[in-house]
Design an enzyme around this catalytic site. Structure first.
Site, PDB file in Angstrom:
ATOM      1  N   ARG A  58       0.834  -1.204   0.000  1.00 56.90           N
ATOM      2  CA  ARG A  58       0.000   0.000   0.000  1.00 56.90           C
ATOM      3  C   ARG A  58       0.868   1.253   0.000  1.00 56.90           C
ATOM      4  NH1 ARG A  58      -5.288   1.174   0.583  1.00 56.90           N
ATOM      5  NH2 ARG A  58      -5.943   2.965   1.841  1.00 56.90           N
ATOM      6  N   HIS A  62       0.739   4.057  -2.966  1.00 57.53           N
ATOM      7  CA  HIS A  62       0.376   5.432  -2.646  1.00 57.53           C
ATOM      8  C   HIS A  62       1.510   6.405  -2.931  1.00 57.53           C
ATOM      9  CE1 HIS A  62      -3.560   5.104  -0.212  1.00 57.53           C
ATOM     10  NE2 HIS A  62      -3.447   4.066  -1.016  1.00 57.53           N
ATOM     11  N   GLY A  68       4.980  11.164  -8.836  1.00 54.90           N
ATOM     12  CA  GLY A  68       5.876  10.135  -9.345  1.00 54.90           C
ATOM     13  C   GLY A  68       6.444   9.338  -8.185  1.00 54.90           C
ATOM     14  N   SER A  72       7.984  10.301  -1.612  1.00 51.18           N
ATOM     15  CA  SER A  72       7.333  11.430  -0.948  1.00 51.18           C
ATOM     16  C   SER A  72       6.387  10.982   0.161  1.00 51.18           C
ATOM     17  CB  SER A  72       6.581  12.291  -1.965  1.00 51.18           C
ATOM     18  OG  SER A  72       5.589  11.545  -2.652  1.00 51.18           O
ATOM     19  N   ASN A  90      -4.510   8.511   3.260  1.00 53.30           N
ATOM     20  CA  ASN A  90      -3.388   7.925   3.992  1.00 53.30           C
ATOM     21  C   ASN A  90      -3.570   7.924   5.504  1.00 53.30           C
ATOM     22  OD1 ASN A  90      -2.048   7.576   1.554  1.00 53.30           O
ATOM     23  ND2 ASN A  90      -0.933   9.504   1.705  1.00 53.30           N
ATOM     24  N   HIS A 189      -5.016  -7.070  -3.469  1.00 57.10           N
ATOM     25  CA  HIS A 189      -6.030  -7.268  -2.435  1.00 57.10           C
ATOM     26  C   HIS A 189      -6.243  -8.742  -2.105  1.00 57.10           C
ATOM     27  CE1 HIS A 189      -8.065  -3.080  -3.089  1.00 57.10           C
ATOM     28  NE2 HIS A 189      -6.916  -3.010  -2.443  1.00 57.10           N
ATOM     29  N   THR A 190      -5.402  -9.586  -2.647  1.00 60.35           N
ATOM     30  CA  THR A 190      -5.422 -10.986  -2.213  1.00 60.35           C
ATOM     31  C   THR A 190      -4.815 -11.134  -0.824  1.00 60.35           C
ATOM     32  OG1 THR A 190      -4.880 -13.244  -2.887  1.00 60.35           O
ATOM     33  CG2 THR A 190      -3.176 -11.597  -3.229  1.00 60.35           C
TER      34      THR A 190
END
Length: 324
Positions: A58, A62, A68, A72, A90, A189-190
């Site tokens: 994740r 994100h 890019g 960050s 977040n 998402h498995t």
């Protein structure tokens, strides 16, 4: 050293100086044990928390969609700087920062001022998949860390589980990813968990019908109502995205979608588009096909807007740019 080795190393040096990503960026001299350090760091964190692989993936996603792929998302707020950690998608939603920080500390001991935080995150995402039973792939390296973050973009550009499929595909397209990438990367998402507020509206009076979402399997809806009762205090309860093999990276996620057992509406919506549904069906039958496409899409994701060469920096600590 023989002539072939000399020619190869000269070619490699020129390649790196031009700021291009390379599979062997750190291998031959600057940090040859990097992969093993990252692998151990992810494995060690997984011993204490089985959710670590999903958290790292994740973080990876994100970061790539905002400014890019520049690290960050790892930056902390300061008195004069607003990072992305407290953006709506977040805040209280992504975790795993400390895993990357710990790996970075180990890497700094072995190879100080050499490996960027974003390259560490890239390798950690790969290892998170591999250590969960998923595919392996070679990761091109040589990214530099960015010098800023973009709170506004984090609030607007990240795909949301509440977005319709058209919006999700548009956000992917904006960073150069296509529908196959959407379907393949959704397969992350498995593994992992979701908070009840992200899907609870599907269980009670869906769109004023007084029933659950008709695209959600009835027995699953009944079970979820117990896990996520229709009261505010249940909003942060956690439920498996894939209740068949929650912590194993496999193709069960796609089998769930075929059986109307996708937890998030945005996941199940893949079956509403003929082209996406065809890909879902293929992945549900042929795990190797999913693995191959996932690896390809992860590589594309990790190449979005990267900083290379003499631009950016190699942060000493992932949460702060070096001059602070």
């Amino acid at each position: 050293m023989n002539q072939k080795c000399i020619i190869f190393l000269v070619f490699l040096s020129l390649h790196l100086a031009n700021g291009q990503l390379n599979y062997y960026y750190y291998y031959y001299s600057s940090c040859p044990n990097l992969q093993m350090i990252v692998k151990y760091g992810v494995w060690d964190a997984m011993k204490n928390d089985s959710r670590v692989p999903a958290s790292i993936l994740r973080l990876h996603f994100h970061d790539c969609f905002v400014n890019g792929y520049d690290g960050s998302v790892l930056l902390d707020d300061t008195a004069t700087f607003k990072g992305e950690k407290n953006a709506g998608p977040n805040r209280n939603s992504i975790s795993g920062y400390e895993v990357i920080d710990n790996i970075k500390a180990d890497v700094e001991q072995a190879c100080p001022w050499t490996v960027s935080c974003v390259d560490i995150l890239t390798l950690a995402a790969q290892e998170a998949v591999v250590l969960s039973g998923g595919p392996n792939w070679m990761v091109p390296l040589g990214r530099r860390d960015g010098l800023t973050a973009n709170l506004k973009s984090a609030n607007t550009d990240l795909p949301s589980p509440l977005d319709p499929l058209a919006t999700i595909t548009a956000k992917f397209a904006a960073v150069g990813l296509n529908l196959r990438d959407v379907v393949a990367l959704s397969g992350a998402h498995t593994i992992g968990l979701a908070q009840c507020f992200t899907f609870k509206y599907r269980l009670f009076n869906f769109k004023g019908t007084g029933q659950h979402d008709p695209n959600l399997d009835t027995s699953l809806a009944t079970s979820l109502k117990t896990a996520c009762p229709n009261v505010d205090k249940s909003n942060t309860n956690l439920n498996s995205l894939d209740m068949v093999t929650t912590y194993t990276f496999d193709n069960a996620y796609y089998k769930n979608l075929v059986n109307n057992a996708g937890l998030l509406e945005s996941d199940q919506a893949l079956m509403s588009d003929p082209q996406a549904a065809s890909i879902v069906n293929d992945y549900s039958m042929y795990q190797y096909l999913f693995y191959n496409d996932f690896a390809t899409s992860m590589t594309k994701l990790g190449n979005i807007g990267v900083i290379t060469g003499l631009n950016g920096e190699v942060r000493k600590k992932c949460g702060v740019i070096n001059h602070y």
